[in-house]
Motif scaffolding. Structure first.
Motif, PDB file in Angstrom:
ATOM      1  N   ARG A 164      -5.817 -15.016   4.034  1.00 14.02           N
ATOM      2  CA  ARG A 164      -5.162 -13.976   4.819  1.00 14.02           C
ATOM      3  C   ARG A 164      -4.844 -12.760   3.955  1.00 14.02           C
ATOM      4  NH1 ARG A 164      -1.606 -16.871   6.959  1.00 14.02           N
ATOM      5  NH2 ARG A 164      -2.524 -17.098   9.043  1.00 14.02           N
ATOM      6  N   ALA A 165      -4.398 -12.991   2.732  1.00 10.13           N
ATOM      7  CA  ALA A 165      -4.142 -11.868   1.818  1.00 10.13           C
ATOM      8  C   ALA A 165      -5.431 -11.125   1.494  1.00 10.13           C
ATOM      9  CB  ALA A 165      -3.483 -12.383   0.539  1.00 10.13           C
ATOM     10  N   GLU A 166      -6.528 -11.859   1.356  1.00  9.90           N
ATOM     11  CA  GLU A 166      -7.818 -11.216   1.101  1.00  9.90           C
ATOM     12  C   GLU A 166      -8.237 -10.344   2.275  1.00  9.90           C
ATOM     13  OE1 GLU A 166     -11.265 -10.321  -1.089  1.00  9.90           O
ATOM     14  OE2 GLU A 166      -9.532 -11.510  -1.724  1.00  9.90           O
ATOM     15  N   PHE A 167      -8.007 -10.797   3.493  1.00  5.85           N
ATOM     16  CA  PHE A 167      -8.383 -10.030   4.684  1.00  5.85           C
ATOM     17  C   PHE A 167      -7.561  -8.744   4.794  1.00  5.85           C
ATOM     18  CE2 PHE A 167      -7.418  -9.160   9.194  1.00  5.85           C
ATOM     19  CZ  PHE A 167      -8.678  -8.741   9.608  1.00  5.85           C
ATOM     20  N   TYR A 168      -6.229  -8.867   4.716  1.00  2.00           N
ATOM     21  CA  TYR A 168      -5.385  -7.679   4.810  1.00  2.00           C
ATOM     22  C   TYR A 168      -5.626  -6.735   3.621  1.00  2.00           C
ATOM     23  CZ  TYR A 168      -2.760  -9.835   8.614  1.00  2.00           C
ATOM     24  OH  TYR A 168      -2.401 -10.397   9.813  1.00  2.00           O
ATOM     25  N   GLY A 169      -5.853  -7.308   2.450  1.00  5.10           N
ATOM     26  CA  GLY A 169      -6.123  -6.467   1.292  1.00  5.10           C
ATOM     27  C   GLY A 169      -7.412  -5.690   1.429  1.00  5.10           C
ATOM     28  N   GLY A 203      -3.051  -3.567  -6.682  1.00  3.41           N
ATOM     29  CA  GLY A 203      -3.662  -4.767  -7.247  1.00  3.41           C
ATOM     30  C   GLY A 203      -2.641  -5.824  -7.630  1.00  3.41           C
ATOM     31  N   ALA A 204      -1.513  -5.384  -8.177  1.00  4.39           N
ATOM     32  CA  ALA A 204      -0.468  -6.342  -8.540  1.00  4.39           C
ATOM     33  C   ALA A 204       0.120  -7.007  -7.303  1.00  4.39           C
ATOM     34  CB  ALA A 204       0.627  -5.631  -9.335  1.00  4.39           C
ATOM     35  N   LEU A 205       0.330  -6.235  -6.246  1.00  5.61           N
ATOM     36  CA  LEU A 205       0.856  -6.803  -5.010  1.00  5.61           C
ATOM     37  C   LEU A 205      -0.123  -7.799  -4.405  1.00  5.61           C
ATOM     38  CD1 LEU A 205       2.490  -3.658  -3.338  1.00  5.61           C
ATOM     39  CD2 LEU A 205       3.645  -5.566  -4.473  1.00  5.61           C
ATOM     40  N   GLN A 206      -1.416  -7.525  -4.507  1.00  5.10           N
ATOM     41  CA  GLN A 206      -2.412  -8.463  -3.990  1.00  5.10           C
ATOM     42  C   GLN A 206      -2.375  -9.785  -4.750  1.00  5.10           C
ATOM     43  OE1 GLN A 206      -4.216  -7.799  -1.092  1.00  5.10           O
ATOM     44  NE2 GLN A 206      -2.675  -6.199  -1.244  1.00  5.10           N
ATOM     45  N   TYR A 211       3.872 -15.378  -3.324  1.00  5.67           N
ATOM     46  CA  TYR A 211       5.178 -14.841  -3.679  1.00  5.67           C
ATOM     47  C   TYR A 211       5.610 -13.715  -2.740  1.00  5.67           C
ATOM     48  CZ  TYR A 211       4.947 -17.441  -8.067  1.00  5.67           C
ATOM     49  OH  TYR A 211       4.879 -18.450  -8.992  1.00  5.67           O
ATOM     50  N   ILE A 212       4.638 -13.022  -2.160  1.00  4.48           N
ATOM     51  CA  ILE A 212       4.919 -11.916  -1.245  1.00  4.48           C
ATOM     52  C   ILE A 212       4.091 -12.137   0.020  1.00  4.48           C
ATOM     53  CG2 ILE A 212       4.843  -9.409  -0.906  1.00  4.48           C
ATOM     54  CD1 ILE A 212       5.046  -9.054  -3.867  1.00  4.48           C
ATOM     55  N   PRO A 213       4.640 -11.873   1.207  1.00  6.24           N
ATOM     56  CA  PRO A 213       3.841 -11.977   2.431  1.00  6.24           C
ATOM     57  C   PRO A 213       2.628 -11.045   2.373  1.00  6.24           C
ATOM     58  CG  PRO A 213       6.165 -11.865   2.963  1.00  6.24           C
ATOM     59  CD  PRO A 213       6.059 -11.598   1.498  1.00  6.24           C
ATOM     60  N   PRO A 214       1.491 -11.449   2.922  1.00  6.60           N
ATOM     61  CA  PRO A 214       0.264 -10.644   2.812  1.00  6.60           C
ATOM     62  C   PRO A 214       0.375  -9.256   3.422  1.00  6.60           C
ATOM     63  CG  PRO A 214      -0.253 -12.893   3.476  1.00  6.60           C
ATOM     64  CD  PRO A 214       1.233 -12.761   3.544  1.00  6.60           C
ATOM     65  N   MET A 215       1.044  -9.131   4.576  1.00  6.08           N
ATOM     66  CA  MET A 215       1.102  -7.831   5.244  1.00  6.08           C
ATOM     67  C   MET A 215       1.887  -6.792   4.437  1.00  6.08           C
ATOM     68  SD  MET A 215       0.031  -6.240   7.996  1.00  6.08           S
ATOM     69  CE  MET A 215      -0.226  -7.432   9.299  1.00  6.08           C
ATOM     70  N   GLY A 262       2.343  -1.996   1.685  1.00  4.59           N
ATOM     71  CA  GLY A 262       3.569  -1.460   1.111  1.00  4.59           C
ATOM     72  C   GLY A 262       3.354  -0.137   0.399  1.00  4.59           C
ATOM     73  N   VAL A 263       2.284  -0.059  -0.397  1.00 10.11           N
ATOM     74  CA  VAL A 263       1.969   1.187  -1.101  1.00 10.11           C
ATOM     75  C   VAL A 263       1.678   2.304  -0.112  1.00 10.11           C
ATOM     76  CG1 VAL A 263       0.342   2.278  -2.686  1.00 10.11           C
ATOM     77  CG2 VAL A 263       1.133  -0.048  -3.117  1.00 10.11           C
ATOM     78  N   HIS A 264       0.984   1.993   0.969  1.00 11.26           N
ATOM     79  CA  HIS A 264       0.640   3.001   1.972  1.00 11.26           C
ATOM     80  C   HIS A 264       1.901   3.597   2.599  1.00 11.26           C
ATOM     81  CE1 HIS A 264      -2.836   0.437   1.455  1.00 11.26           C
ATOM     82  NE2 HIS A 264      -3.609   1.266   2.125  1.00 11.26           N
ATOM     83  N   ILE A 265       2.838   2.734   2.937  1.00  9.01           N
ATOM     84  CA  ILE A 265       4.055   3.218   3.598  1.00  9.01           C
ATOM     85  C   ILE A 265       4.893   4.069   2.650  1.00  9.01           C
ATOM     86  CG2 ILE A 265       6.221   2.474   4.664  1.00  9.01           C
ATOM     87  CD1 ILE A 265       4.751  -0.005   5.679  1.00  9.01           C
TER      88      ILE A 265
END
Length: 249
Positions: free
Chosen positions: A158-163, A212-215, A222-226, A231-234
């Motif tokens: 899921r993180a790969e998809f959102y990333g 990249g670090a957030l991904q 450790y962090i939800p994928p969304m 987060g950087v975009h917002i």
């Protein structure tokens, strides 16, 4: 960008990886991962199993089959569980059976509760392409989320998809932030862009590094994928709008 990621990039990345990993580096994958199962081609037979926890050498629904020169099944070993024993370089199979073909081409099954065998390969010999997810389209990556066996694999997919989606639109918040930076540098240092360009490059590399670090944190849970993906975009978008409004005054 989304259309290219869906239609064009999967095929081109697959071809590029085949050239680089197989032809250039000589790194030939022995196995594939499909629908929650691993399939490997060994030197003398074929392996198939589920691997719920990559940190443990414990496999589920394990099977090992050998074939003759005419591609007929010669023997098959199946077990509900298979443990790798590094101290003896052997496999400990539990709750299974060994099926062998007799001279009359009939098959004889021998059930067992536990059985220790030494197959030609060990888990360290298996090689699965680490770049498989990069060769998938957006829809393929999305449908692959629900096919994972463990929660950690589901979170990672899921993180790969959102990333993947967030990376495609990473330039939009950089545009919002780059515009006020250009205006501020123009007003303070004139028309010379020797200040604005380095600052813009620094911001771009900083955004890419934070993303990249957030991904990495998202793939480990450790962090939800969304929030990790957008987060950087917002933050950069709101900061850019704030600076634009301040300069417009």
């Amino acid at each position: 960008f989304v259309i290219f990621a869906q239609v064009v990039l999967p095929g081109t990345i697959s071809t590029t990886n085949e050239i680089w990993f197989k032809q250039v580096r000589g790194k030939v994958p022995l196995g594939i991962f499909r629908n929650g199962r691993y399939y490997y081609q060994g030197s003398e037979g074929f392996y198939s199993f589920r691997w719920p926890n990559k940190d443990l050498m414990v496999f589920r629904d394990f099977s090992y089959s050998t074939w003759d020169e005419n591609y007929n099944v010669r023997s098959m070993t199946v077990a509900n569980f298979a443990d790798w024993l590094p101290e003896t370089s052997s496999w400990l199979l539990k709750q299974g059976q060994i099926i062998e073909r007799s001279e009359r081409s009939s098959f004889v099954a021998k059930p067992f509760e536990t059985w220790t065998l030494q197959f030609p390969e060990s888990p360290g010999d298996f090689l699965i392409p680490e770049y498989e997810s990069a060769e998938m389209s957006l829809t393929g990556l999305y449908t692959d989320i629900d096919k994972q066996d463990t929660e950690s694999d589901t979170v990672k997919t899921r993180a790969e998809f959102y990333g993947r989606i967030s990376y495609l639109v990473l330039g939009i918040p950089l545009l919002f932030l780059g515009l006020p930076i250009l205006i501020i540098s123009y007003r303070r240092w004139g028309r010379d862009l020797s200040i604005a360009i380095p600052i813009s490059c620094f911001i771009a590399f900083g955004a890419w590094g934070i993303w990249g670090a957030l991904q990495s944190f998202a793939k480990t849970g450790y962090i939800p994928p969304m929030p990790a993906a957008f987060g950087v975009h917002i933050v950069f978008t709101f900061l850019g709008i704030y600076l634009l409004n301040r300069e417009d005054r």
